[in-house]
Design a protein around this motif. Structure first.
Motif, PDB file in Angstrom:
ATOM      1  N   PRO A   1       0.819  -1.221   0.000  1.00 42.45           N
ATOM      2  CA  PRO A   1       0.000   0.000   0.000  1.00 42.45           C
ATOM      3  C   PRO A   1       0.846   1.261   0.000  1.00 42.45           C
ATOM      4  CG  PRO A   1       0.112  -0.898   2.203  1.00 42.45           C
ATOM      5  CD  PRO A   1       0.862  -1.863   1.317  1.00 42.45           C
ATOM      6  N   LEU A   2       0.349   2.290  -0.672  1.00 41.35           N
ATOM      7  CA  LEU A   2       1.029   3.581  -0.702  1.00 41.35           C
ATOM      8  C   LEU A   2       0.480   4.449   0.422  1.00 41.35           C
ATOM      9  CD1 LEU A   2       1.048   4.279  -4.551  1.00 41.35           C
ATOM     10  CD2 LEU A   2       2.432   2.684  -3.216  1.00 41.35           C
ATOM     11  N   THR A   3       0.738   4.043   1.663  1.00 41.93           N
ATOM     12  CA  THR A   3       0.265   4.784   2.827  1.00 41.93           C
ATOM     13  C   THR A   3       1.433   5.079   3.744  1.00 41.93           C
ATOM     14  OG1 THR A   3      -0.204   2.851   4.216  1.00 41.93           O
ATOM     15  CG2 THR A   3      -1.935   3.569   2.704  1.00 41.93           C
ATOM     16  N   ALA A   4       1.427   6.284   4.319  1.00 41.87           N
ATOM     17  CA  ALA A   4       2.504   6.666   5.225  1.00 41.87           C
ATOM     18  C   ALA A   4       2.528   5.778   6.458  1.00 41.87           C
ATOM     19  CB  ALA A   4       2.344   8.134   5.623  1.00 41.87           C
ATOM     20  N   GLU A   5       1.371   5.343   6.930  1.00 44.81           N
ATOM     21  CA  GLU A   5       1.300   4.536   8.141  1.00 44.81           C
ATOM     22  C   GLU A   5       1.956   3.174   7.955  1.00 44.81           C
ATOM     23  OE1 GLU A   5      -2.023   2.807  11.309  1.00 44.81           O
ATOM     24  OE2 GLU A   5      -2.661   3.676   9.401  1.00 44.81           O
ATOM     25  N   GLN A   6       1.745   2.555   6.797  1.00 50.47           N
ATOM     26  CA  GLN A   6       2.256   1.204   6.597  1.00 50.47           C
ATOM     27  C   GLN A   6       3.631   1.153   5.950  1.00 50.47           C
ATOM     28  OE1 GLN A   6      -1.902  -0.596   5.305  1.00 50.47           O
ATOM     29  NE2 GLN A   6      -0.377  -2.208   5.431  1.00 50.47           N
ATOM     30  N   THR A   7       3.938   2.129   5.094  1.00 53.34           N
ATOM     31  CA  THR A   7       5.207   2.044   4.366  1.00 53.34           C
ATOM     32  C   THR A   7       6.160   3.189   4.648  1.00 53.34           C
ATOM     33  OG1 THR A   7       4.102   3.058   2.456  1.00 53.34           O
ATOM     34  CG2 THR A   7       4.300   0.665   2.475  1.00 53.34           C
ATOM     35  N   GLY A   8       5.655   4.330   5.147  1.00 56.20           N
ATOM     36  CA  GLY A   8       6.525   5.453   5.439  1.00 56.20           C
ATOM     37  C   GLY A   8       6.145   6.696   4.662  1.00 56.20           C
ATOM     38  N   PRO A   9       6.750   7.840   4.980  1.00 60.65           N
ATOM     39  CA  PRO A   9       6.310   9.122   4.443  1.00 60.65           C
ATOM     40  C   PRO A   9       6.883   9.523   3.090  1.00 60.65           C
ATOM     41  CG  PRO A   9       7.996   9.478   6.096  1.00 60.65           C
ATOM     42  CD  PRO A   9       7.748   7.993   6.064  1.00 60.65           C
ATOM     43  N   THR A  10       7.749   8.710   2.485  1.00 64.23           N
ATOM     44  CA  THR A  10       8.383   9.125   1.229  1.00 64.23           C
ATOM     45  C   THR A  10       8.279   8.039   0.167  1.00 64.23           C
ATOM     46  OG1 THR A  10      10.585   8.220   1.703  1.00 64.23           O
ATOM     47  CG2 THR A  10      10.080  10.419   2.588  1.00 64.23           C
ATOM     48  N   VAL A  11       8.500   8.434  -1.089  1.00 61.98           N
ATOM     49  CA  VAL A  11       8.558   7.466  -2.182  1.00 61.98           C
ATOM     50  C   VAL A  11       9.640   6.431  -1.916  1.00 61.98           C
ATOM     51  CG1 VAL A  11       9.039   7.188  -4.639  1.00 61.98           C
ATOM     52  CG2 VAL A  11       7.654   9.109  -3.858  1.00 61.98           C
ATOM     53  N   ARG A  12      10.764   6.865  -1.372  1.00 61.96           N
ATOM     54  CA  ARG A  12      11.855   5.930  -1.105  1.00 61.96           C
ATOM     55  C   ARG A  12      11.453   4.880  -0.082  1.00 61.96           C
ATOM     56  NH1 ARG A  12      17.332   9.728  -0.831  1.00 61.96           N
ATOM     57  NH2 ARG A  12      17.299  10.387  -3.042  1.00 61.96           N
ATOM     58  N   ASP A  13      10.637   5.274   0.898  1.00 66.76           N
ATOM     59  CA  ASP A  13      10.164   4.292   1.878  1.00 66.76           C
ATOM     60  C   ASP A  13       9.315   3.223   1.205  1.00 66.76           C
ATOM     61  OD1 ASP A  13      11.336   5.509   4.164  1.00 66.76           O
ATOM     62  OD2 ASP A  13       9.703   6.972   4.221  1.00 66.76           O
ATOM     63  N   VAL A  14       8.403   3.643   0.326  1.00 74.70           N
ATOM     64  CA  VAL A  14       7.586   2.677  -0.405  1.00 74.70           C
ATOM     65  C   VAL A  14       8.474   1.755  -1.234  1.00 74.70           C
ATOM     66  CG1 VAL A  14       5.768   2.378  -2.119  1.00 74.70           C
ATOM     67  CG2 VAL A  14       5.624   4.261  -0.472  1.00 74.70           C
ATOM     68  N   ALA A  15       9.460   2.343  -1.913  1.00 76.27           N
ATOM     69  CA  ALA A  15      10.375   1.539  -2.732  1.00 76.27           C
ATOM     70  C   ALA A  15      11.156   0.552  -1.880  1.00 76.27           C
ATOM     71  CB  ALA A  15      11.321   2.454  -3.497  1.00 76.27           C
ATOM     72  N   ASP A  16      11.512   0.941  -0.656  1.00 71.80           N
ATOM     73  CA  ASP A  16      12.204   0.012   0.248  1.00 71.80           C
ATOM     74  C   ASP A  16      11.351  -1.221   0.524  1.00 71.80           C
ATOM     75  OD1 ASP A  16      14.412   1.677   0.451  1.00 71.80           O
ATOM     76  OD2 ASP A  16      13.815   2.541   2.384  1.00 71.80           O
ATOM     77  N   HIS A  17      10.055  -1.012   0.747  1.00 71.21           N
ATOM     78  CA  HIS A  17       9.159  -2.145   0.987  1.00 71.21           C
ATOM     79  C   HIS A  17       9.031  -3.018  -0.252  1.00 71.21           C
ATOM     80  CE1 HIS A  17       7.356  -1.408   5.024  1.00 71.21           C
ATOM     81  NE2 HIS A  17       7.782  -0.165   4.787  1.00 71.21           N
ATOM     82  N   LEU A  18       8.925  -2.398  -1.408  1.00 70.23           N
ATOM     83  CA  LEU A  18       8.840  -3.174  -2.647  1.00 70.23           C
ATOM     84  C   LEU A  18      10.118  -3.981  -2.868  1.00 70.23           C
ATOM     85  CD1 LEU A  18       7.163  -0.463  -4.887  1.00 70.23           C
ATOM     86  CD2 LEU A  18       6.093  -2.570  -4.073  1.00 70.23           C
ATOM     87  N   ASP A  19      11.268  -3.366  -2.597  1.00 71.48           N
ATOM     88  CA  ASP A  19      12.536  -4.097  -2.690  1.00 71.48           C
ATOM     89  C   ASP A  19      12.530  -5.304  -1.762  1.00 71.48           C
ATOM     90  OD1 ASP A  19      13.754  -2.437  -4.561  1.00 71.48           O
ATOM     91  OD2 ASP A  19      14.791  -1.218  -3.057  1.00 71.48           O
ATOM     92  N   HIS A  20      12.059  -5.088  -0.529  1.00 74.02           N
ATOM     93  CA  HIS A  20      12.101  -6.158   0.476  1.00 74.02           C
ATOM     94  C   HIS A  20      11.164  -7.303   0.102  1.00 74.02           C
ATOM     95  CE1 HIS A  20      13.082  -7.562   4.578  1.00 74.02           C
ATOM     96  NE2 HIS A  20      11.861  -8.097   4.530  1.00 74.02           N
ATOM     97  N   VAL A  21       9.939  -6.964  -0.312  1.00 77.28           N
ATOM     98  CA  VAL A  21       8.992  -8.026  -0.677  1.00 77.28           C
ATOM     99  C   VAL A  21       9.510  -8.788  -1.892  1.00 77.28           C
ATOM    100  CG1 VAL A  21       6.654  -8.519  -1.457  1.00 77.28           C
ATOM    101  CG2 VAL A  21       7.031  -6.807   0.326  1.00 77.28           C
ATOM    102  N   ARG A  22      10.065  -8.070  -2.866  1.00 77.24           N
ATOM    103  CA  ARG A  22      10.642  -8.747  -4.031  1.00 77.24           C
ATOM    104  C   ARG A  22      11.754  -9.696  -3.615  1.00 77.24           C
ATOM    105  NH1 ARG A  22      14.479  -5.712  -8.406  1.00 77.24           N
ATOM    106  NH2 ARG A  22      15.450  -5.221  -6.408  1.00 77.24           N
ATOM    107  N   SER A  23      12.591  -9.273  -2.684  1.00 75.20           N
ATOM    108  CA  SER A  23      13.714 -10.098  -2.247  1.00 75.20           C
ATOM    109  C   SER A  23      13.246 -11.349  -1.511  1.00 75.20           C
ATOM    110  CB  SER A  23      14.643  -9.267  -1.349  1.00 75.20           C
ATOM    111  OG  SER A  23      15.667 -10.063  -0.799  1.00 75.20           O
ATOM    112  N   VAL A  24      12.230 -11.207  -0.659  1.00 72.76           N
ATOM    113  CA  VAL A  24      11.795 -12.331   0.195  1.00 72.76           C
ATOM    114  C   VAL A  24      10.803 -13.241  -0.521  1.00 72.76           C
ATOM    115  CG1 VAL A  24      10.648 -12.957   2.349  1.00 72.76           C
ATOM    116  CG2 VAL A  24      12.224 -11.009   2.300  1.00 72.76           C
ATOM    117  N   ALA A  25       9.797 -12.655  -1.181  1.00 74.16           N
ATOM    118  CA  ALA A  25       8.742 -13.447  -1.811  1.00 74.16           C
ATOM    119  C   ALA A  25       9.002 -13.723  -3.287  1.00 74.16           C
ATOM    120  CB  ALA A  25       7.391 -12.743  -1.657  1.00 74.16           C
TER     121      ALA A  25
END
Length: 368
Positions: A260-284
């Motif tokens: 989700p593109l939400t500050a609560e779940q992923t963070g306040p910046t585009v880079r925070d969202v990208a960090d989550h996408l990187d992590h999910v791609r790496s693990v799943a």
């Protein structure tokens, strides 16, 4: 996990793929950022399948609106969907307020509103109840609307209600907030619900479900599952975010984690969202990560991702991080299409093997 119950260019004939069914507005072409231009070019070929939009609920409070001309009272309208290269949108039937008439009545009201909105915006929106219809809508320059997720409580513990909701177009059901899908996992009746969902082509949504429910659904379901609003708990603790163990299991089952593109779940910046996408791609794995705008849901969005037009900025950040074009095509469009297509194929096969289930919860679980 806690319960989170709080889906014009010239018309092209079906089967013909336009060069860019969702062109950006002319004023948006002036950006000098090479990665942003690459992002727009990629999204022209592989638009976004957005896994969660609260638009039906947001529109419910407006006396009048025109999504095709543009509507500033909401985060989503047709011009911004085209500017963001959104090709499909999952419209949530969740209720952020306690429905006075019960969960089923509330879901039916939402379904009725959603279909009315689609009918009154034919140049921009088209209902997509199958993976093939979503492709057809894209080919015709329309944004496909997928109905769901809805709350499992809307079933009122009846498989007959599930079949009726599917007939009305429901494609996704969130397995939380019921006696048969709770902290202890799926009950015997809950397992029967999942089997009937498989037979109908209704995709399980496990965002906000307990770990026991997630694991048992992965074991029972014969089709891939969705997590329509889940990011990486390792980066940001949140009741709906998934720990690495569940992300790995979701990847093994070829499910889809829609970040989700939400500050609560992923963070306040585009880079925070990208960090989550990187992590999910790496693990799943790259075949198990998708996007969930969560626009018009009441959520606060990261800076520079304020509405549905901003997807190119996120894709540009991922290009800068080295995501390949095949990986990005899966992220934006391919993975969601795979899940829906798999559900369609499995449903056709199951309907030849299995009659509609008529069992009741009391027959399998007793009186809970």
């Amino acid at each position: 996990m806690a319960d989170l119950q709080n889906d014009l260019p010239t018309t092209t004939e079906v089967g013909e793929l336009p060069d860019d069914p969702f062109p950006a507005e002319p004023h948006d072409r002036g950006a000098g950022d090479e990665d942003l231009e690459r992002a727009r070019a990629l999204l022209a070929e592989h638009p976004v399948a957005d896994g969660y939009s609260g638009l039906p609920w947001a529109l419910r409070h407006l006396n009048q609106y025109d999504l095709e001309a543009g509507e500033t009272a909401v985060d989503t309208d047709v011009p911004r969907l085209r500017e963001g290269h959104v090709g499909a949108l999952f419209w949530s039937l969740h209720q952020p307020e306690s429905p006075s008439g019960g969960a089923l009545t509330a879901a039916l009201d939402q379904l009725d509103l959603a279909r009315a909105v689609i009918d009154t915006h034919p140049e921009g929106l088209r209902l997509g109840t199958t993976a093939g219809q979503i492709i057809d809508a894209r080919n015709c320059g329309r944004v496909a609307v997928v109905l769901g997720p809805a709350q499992a409580a809307a079933l009122d513990d009846s498989l007959g209600v599930l079949r009726c909701l599917r007939t009305l177009g429901l494609r996704v059901l969130t397995l939380t907030g019921t006696a048969w899908a709770g902290a202890a996992g799926l009950s015997r009746f809950g397992e029967e619900v999942v089997r009937e969902m498989n037979r109908l082509g209704v995709v399980p949504d496990l965002s906000g479900a307990s770990e026991a429910t997630v694991r048992r659904t992965l074991a029972v379901s014969r089709t891939p599952v969705l997590c329509t609003r889940s990011a990486a708990a390792a980066l940001r603790p949140h009741p709906a975010n998934l720990p690495d163990t569940l992300l790995a299991e979701l990847g093994e089952a070829k499910g889809l984690c829609m970040v989700p593109l939400t500050a609560e779940q992923t963070g306040p910046t585009v880079r925070d969202v990208a960090d989550h996408l990187d992590h999910v791609r790496s693990v799943a794995g790259p075949e198990c990560v998708g996007l969930s705008g969560t626009y018009d849901s009441g959520a606060t969005h990261p800076h520079d991702l304020a509405d549905a037009s901003r997807y190119p900025h996120l894709v540009a950040e991922l290009l800068r991080r080295g995501w390949s074009e095949p990986e990005l095509s899966l992220l934006t469009w391919g993975n969601a299409q795979r899940v829906l297509r798999s559900a369609d194929f499995a449903a056709k096969a199951a309907q030849h093997r299995r009659d509609p289930s008529t069992v009741r919860m009391t027959e399998l679980d007793g009186r809970i």
